[in-house]
Structure formats: structure tokens, C-alpha cells
Design a protein around this motif. Sequence first.
Motif, PDB file in Angstrom:
ATOM      1  N   ARG A  48    -117.751  27.068  -0.199  1.00  0.00           N
ATOM      2  CA  ARG A  48    -119.145  27.347   0.182  1.00  0.00           C
ATOM      3  C   ARG A  48    -119.513  26.602   1.458  1.00  0.00           C
ATOM      4  N   LEU A  49    -119.072  25.360   1.579  1.00  0.00           N
ATOM      5  CA  LEU A  49    -119.327  24.610   2.809  1.00  0.00           C
ATOM      6  C   LEU A  49    -118.600  25.252   3.985  1.00  0.00           C
ATOM      7  N   SER A  50    -117.368  25.698   3.763  1.00  0.00           N
ATOM      8  CA  SER A  50    -116.584  26.333   4.830  1.00  0.00           C
ATOM      9  C   SER A  50    -117.270  27.572   5.373  1.00  0.00           C
ATOM     10  N   ARG A  51    -117.964  28.295   4.500  1.00  0.00           N
ATOM     11  CA  ARG A  51    -118.583  29.564   4.874  1.00  0.00           C
ATOM     12  C   ARG A  51    -120.024  29.403   5.340  1.00  0.00           C
ATOM     13  N   THR A  60    -129.450  20.223  -2.140  1.00  0.00           N
ATOM     14  CA  THR A  60    -130.166  21.064  -3.106  1.00  0.00           C
ATOM     15  C   THR A  60    -129.610  22.488  -3.104  1.00  0.00           C
ATOM     16  N   ASP A  61    -129.242  23.013  -1.942  1.00  0.00           N
ATOM     17  CA  ASP A  61    -128.661  24.357  -1.873  1.00  0.00           C
ATOM     18  C   ASP A  61    -127.267  24.380  -2.492  1.00  0.00           C
ATOM     19  N   LEU A  62    -126.489  23.331  -2.242  1.00  0.00           N
ATOM     20  CA  LEU A  62    -125.163  23.255  -2.856  1.00  0.00           C
ATOM     21  C   LEU A  62    -125.286  23.189  -4.374  1.00  0.00           C
ATOM     22  N   ALA A  63    -126.288  22.484  -4.870  1.00  0.00           N
ATOM     23  CA  ALA A  63    -126.523  22.412  -6.320  1.00  0.00           C
ATOM     24  C   ALA A  63    -126.804  23.800  -6.886  1.00  0.00           C
ATOM     25  N   VAL A  64    -127.667  24.552  -6.222  1.00  0.00           N
ATOM     26  CA  VAL A  64    -127.997  25.907  -6.692  1.00  0.00           C
ATOM     27  C   VAL A  64    -126.751  26.786  -6.652  1.00  0.00           C
ATOM     28  N   GLN A  65    -126.025  26.745  -5.550  1.00  0.00           N
ATOM     29  CA  GLN A  65    -124.864  27.620  -5.384  1.00  0.00           C
ATOM     30  C   GLN A  65    -123.742  27.301  -6.357  1.00  0.00           C
ATOM     31  N   LEU A  76    -120.364  15.415  -7.770  1.00  0.00           N
ATOM     32  CA  LEU A  76    -119.377  16.260  -7.095  1.00  0.00           C
ATOM     33  C   LEU A  76    -119.176  15.791  -5.651  1.00  0.00           C
ATOM     34  N   VAL A  77    -120.264  15.612  -4.927  1.00  0.00           N
ATOM     35  CA  VAL A  77    -120.159  15.200  -3.522  1.00  0.00           C
ATOM     36  C   VAL A  77    -119.585  13.790  -3.421  1.00  0.00           C
ATOM     37  N   THR A 153    -129.656  33.820  -4.353  1.00  0.00           N
ATOM     38  CA  THR A 153    -129.776  34.807  -3.285  1.00  0.00           C
ATOM     39  C   THR A 153    -130.427  34.227  -2.041  1.00  0.00           C
ATOM     40  N   HIS A 154    -131.109  33.089  -2.178  1.00  0.00           N
ATOM     41  CA  HIS A 154    -131.766  32.489  -1.022  1.00  0.00           C
ATOM     42  C   HIS A 154    -130.812  31.653  -0.191  1.00  0.00           C
ATOM     43  N   THR A 155    -129.670  31.265  -0.792  1.00  0.00           N
ATOM     44  CA  THR A 155    -128.788  30.338  -0.097  1.00  0.00           C
ATOM     45  C   THR A 155    -127.389  30.860   0.091  1.00  0.00           C
ATOM     46  N   SER A 156    -127.005  31.925  -0.586  1.00  0.00           N
ATOM     47  CA  SER A 156    -125.629  32.443  -0.455  1.00  0.00           C
ATOM     48  C   SER A 156    -125.617  33.933  -0.672  1.00  0.00           C
TER      49      SER A 156
END
Length: 157
Positions: A48-51, A60-65, A76-77, A153-156
Motif C-alpha cells: 500500500r505504501l509502494s502504491r 490513520t489512512d494506513l490503519a483504515v486500509q 505494525l509500523v 474508498t476514500h484512501t485506496s
Amino acid sequence: MDPKHLFDDPRLTAVGLLYEAHDGLLARLEPTWKGNGLSGLDLNALMRLSRSPGRKLRMTDLAVQTNLSTSGVTRLVDRLERNGFVRREADPGDRRSSYAVLTAAGATRVARVLPAYLEGVERWFTGLFDPEQLDTLTAALRVIRDTTNPEATHTSD
């Protein structure tokens, strides 16, 4: 209604097949990420970070995704940061917020895993369908995702 007929409900068949397909696919793909020293969650986050633009996402977006709580994404981080795959970066516009940023080592690890991962995805998932079937399935999965997890859908995509 006769209880026996409840268990013959096609909705149970459909959702059961989805669960079984998901479990089977993960079992086939898991050796790829484990063989590269990653968990499925690690690989998911790194991809997800790569893309993402700038190879970074707000925590917060990584948490949602990744479907993690705030504390879960922090753990995780933390783990990815200890392995040198991610670094944290403060948000200059919001001191309460920070980004997870893919490092060169993280990008290298994803690049190392990706060919075998994609080969597995092709063999056990996308390659089982003709292009029209895959388009239909992708659209159907998007409907489920958008309905059950609208925040994603807002972040990915």
C-alpha cells in the motif's frame, strides 16, 4: 420454516464459498511472504505504501486500509520501522498526525517479493478467470468493499 431448509439457503453457500476461497488463497500465498521474512500484514502495508503518492500514507489512512486500530497500526509500523522498511515522518501541517514512509530497504523487499507474489496471484486467483469474468468479479468485490468498508474508498482502490 423447516430448519433443514435454512441450511440449504443459497446465501449460506455464497458466503461460505467466499470464506473458503479467501482461506484457500491465503494458504497458497502465505509461503511467499513468509519466505521473505514478512507477515501478510507486513506485505499488505508495504505494498500500500509502494502504491501511494510519495510512497507514504498518513498513519490513520494506513490503519483504515489495513483494517487495524490506531494501536494496531502503531505496532505494525513499529515492527516495520525496526526492520528498516518504514520510517515515520511528522506532518508539518498537523502536529497530531504523522506519516508512514516506505524506505529504500522496504521498496527493495517489496520488489524482491512481488514477482513470486504476482505469480501466485495469477496461478491461484486472477488466472482462473477470463478477462470478462475477472472484470465482473473485481466489480462485485468492489461493491462488497464499498458497502462493508466505505472508509477504504476514500484512501485506496
